[in-house]
Design a protein around this motif. Structure first.
Motif, short mmCIF file in Angstrom:
data_model
loop_
_atom_site.label_atom_id
_atom_site.label_comp_id
_atom_site.label_asym_id
_atom_site.label_seq_id
_atom_site.Cartn_x
_atom_site.Cartn_y
_atom_site.Cartn_z
N ARG A 125 0.83 -1.20 0.00
CA ARG A 125 0.00 0.00 0.00
C ARG A 125 0.86 1.25 0.00
NH1 ARG A 125 -3.84 0.01 4.94
NH2 ARG A 125 -1.87 -0.51 5.94
N ARG A 149 -4.55 5.22 -3.48
CA ARG A 149 -4.88 4.00 -4.19
C ARG A 149 -4.64 4.09 -5.69
NH1 ARG A 149 -10.51 1.53 -2.24
NH2 ARG A 149 -9.57 -0.18 -3.41
N THR A 150 -4.98 5.24 -6.27
CA THR A 150 -4.83 5.40 -7.72
C THR A 150 -4.36 6.81 -8.05
OG1 THR A 150 -7.13 6.12 -8.04
CG2 THR A 150 -6.70 3.75 -8.21
N GLU A 154 -4.92 4.86 -12.41
CA GLU A 154 -3.97 3.75 -12.39
C GLU A 154 -3.72 3.30 -10.96
OE1 GLU A 154 0.65 2.73 -13.66
OE2 GLU A 154 -0.48 4.25 -14.77
N ASN A 155 -3.89 2.01 -10.71
CA ASN A 155 -3.67 1.44 -9.39
C ASN A 155 -2.19 1.53 -9.04
OD1 ASN A 155 -3.48 -0.11 -7.08
ND2 ASN A 155 -4.85 -1.71 -7.80
N ASP A 157 -0.90 0.43 -5.97
CA ASP A 157 -0.51 -0.57 -4.97
C ASP A 157 0.66 -1.40 -5.50
OD1 ASP A 157 -2.43 0.25 -3.23
OD2 ASP A 157 -3.79 -1.44 -3.56
N GLN A 159 3.54 -0.51 -6.44
CA GLN A 159 4.49 0.16 -7.31
C GLN A 159 5.61 0.82 -6.50
OE1 GLN A 159 3.44 2.52 -10.65
NE2 GLN A 159 1.33 1.74 -10.79
N GLU A 186 -8.07 6.83 0.31
CA GLU A 186 -8.83 6.03 1.27
C GLU A 186 -8.40 6.43 2.68
OE1 GLU A 186 -8.33 1.54 2.42
OE2 GLU A 186 -9.56 1.67 0.60
N SER A 193 -12.33 10.24 -4.41
CA SER A 193 -11.40 10.77 -5.40
C SER A 193 -11.33 12.28 -5.29
CB SER A 193 -11.82 10.38 -6.82
OG SER A 193 -11.72 8.99 -7.01
#
Length: 394
Positions: A125, A149-150, A154-155, A157, A159, A186, A193
């Protein structure tokens, strides 16, 4: 692993280019939206005793390759990159004009981003660790501890933080200030968002905080313009009976002139480092009048690089500071820039620097006086323990 959406490594930056020392006016005169805790075409970088003659042919090869590519209607940048790769120069790098301008802006203490720091947790995360006051992220209500989260759908998590930061900056699109980016966030059970617009922001390269027991912690994230004077001011304004922790952890370098000024805060003149360019040895000296009496611990780790290592080595060799932490990175080479066609800039290694005692840093790093594996605040506490046994440096 942590990062922030400022002082980011310039687009396409690779190898060790972001870790180079910048000699700025020293070389002339005779001298991170999201990065990790890291020039001007006429002024530049540093690093222990190798003459330029070893790389002159590489310089010429790179310039020739770029010129020939330009004449043939091909990319000078791609040709220069291939030539640098063939040269075997570990720290050599090639920048487009835009990339180089971005690098220079970062060293001016500015960046384009949304104003948040983040780290990747063990489960992958991405957590926000700090939000810069007055930034777009702060205005949007993003808080420390929020989960990112994005980015633009694009996610993120799992990365690397560097990749997340690149998305925040919009590197792939050469995004400028004013461009929009949508963050998926989150907080507890609440997910939402926020669309914010990137802005030109200033870095917090120096932070000062007081600890119980008259200890002043001076944290230098990078040696951007003006940092040296900020350090000297912090030392002058500290209580008369204060001891100091100079926190250089994660500092990947920057302007050598600023590192020398920072050294001047704790030294009364004298040698900071020697270096060579074109086979000629030169020296960097601290200004007179620095504080030499109050106890000082320099806190370092494997992310302490370049100009930060030069400062650490000077304080250690001169007997001014006890160095606590883990072995530093070992980046002590000198790069010089040259302009190529289409605004491309190539930087190749031309020399190295040494500490006042003549120690080579490149590839070796600085060995602490006290090896401390603790991280975060625990390392600061160990440094406090060391300070308690030092008393006055005199």
């Amino acid at each position: 692993m942590s990062g922030r959406d400022l002082f980011c490594q310039p687009r396409r930056i690779r190898r060790g280019a972001a870790l180079t020392l910048v000699f700025a006016s020293v070389l002339v005169a005779g001298a991170a939206a999201g990065s990790f805790d890291e020039p001007d075409l006429s002024d530049r970088k540093s690093g222990s005793g190798t003459a330029r003659s070893a790389t002159v042919s590489s310089d010429e090869d790179v310039a020739k390759a770029a010129a020939e590519a330009k004449a043939d209607g091909k990319s000078p940048m791609e040709a220069a990159e291939r030539a640098v790769s063939r040269s075997g120069d570990r720290w050599g790098a090639v920048y487009s004009q835009g990339e180089y301008e971005e690098f220079e802006e970062a060293l001016d203490g500015q960046y384009t981003g949304v104003g948040l720091w983040a780290r990747r947790e063990r489960d992958g995360r991405i957590e926000v660790t700090k939000v810069q006051s007055g930034s777009p992220a702060a205005a949007a209500g993003v808080h420390k501890g929020d989960r990112l989260r994005t980015v633009d759908g694009e996610n993120v998590d799992g990365q690397p933080v560097t990749e997340v930061v690149s998305l925040l900056r919009g590197d792939a699109q050469d995004a400028a200030a004013g461009t929009a980016v949508t963050l998926g966030l989150e907080r507890g059970t609440h997910a939402w968002s926020e669309t914010v617009r990137r802005a030109r922001l200033s870095t917090d390269s120096v932070t000062v905080r007081k600890l119980p027991g008259e200890v002043t912690v001076i944290k230098i994230a990078a040696f951007t313009k003006g940092v040296g004077d900020l350090v000297r001011t912090a030392v002058r304004q500290a209580p008369a009976d204060s001891a100091f922790i100079l926190d250089l952890r994660g500092n990947s370098g920057g302007l050598v002139t600023e590192a020398v000024t920072a050294a001047s805060a704790f030294l009364d003149g004298g040698l900071v480092a020697t270096y060579d360019v074109d086979g000629r040895q030169r020296a960097l000296h601290a200004a007179a009048g620095g504080d030499t009496t109050r106890a000082l611990v320099a806190l370092v780790d494997g992310g302490t690089m370049s100009a930060a290592e030069m400062l650490t080595g000077a304080l250690q060799d001169r007997g001014r500071a006890v160095v606590v932490g883990s072995r530093t990175f070992g980046k002590g080479s000198v790069q010089m820039p040259s302009k190529l066609p289409d605004g491309v800039v190539a930087e190749l290694t031309v020399g190295h620097y040494r500490t006042p005692s003549g120690h080579t840093v490149d590839g070796r790093g600085i060995t602490p006086d006290l090896d401390v594996t603790a991280q975060g605040q625990a390392a600061v506490e160990r440094a406090e323990t060391v300070l308690s046994g030092l008393g006055d440096a005199s």
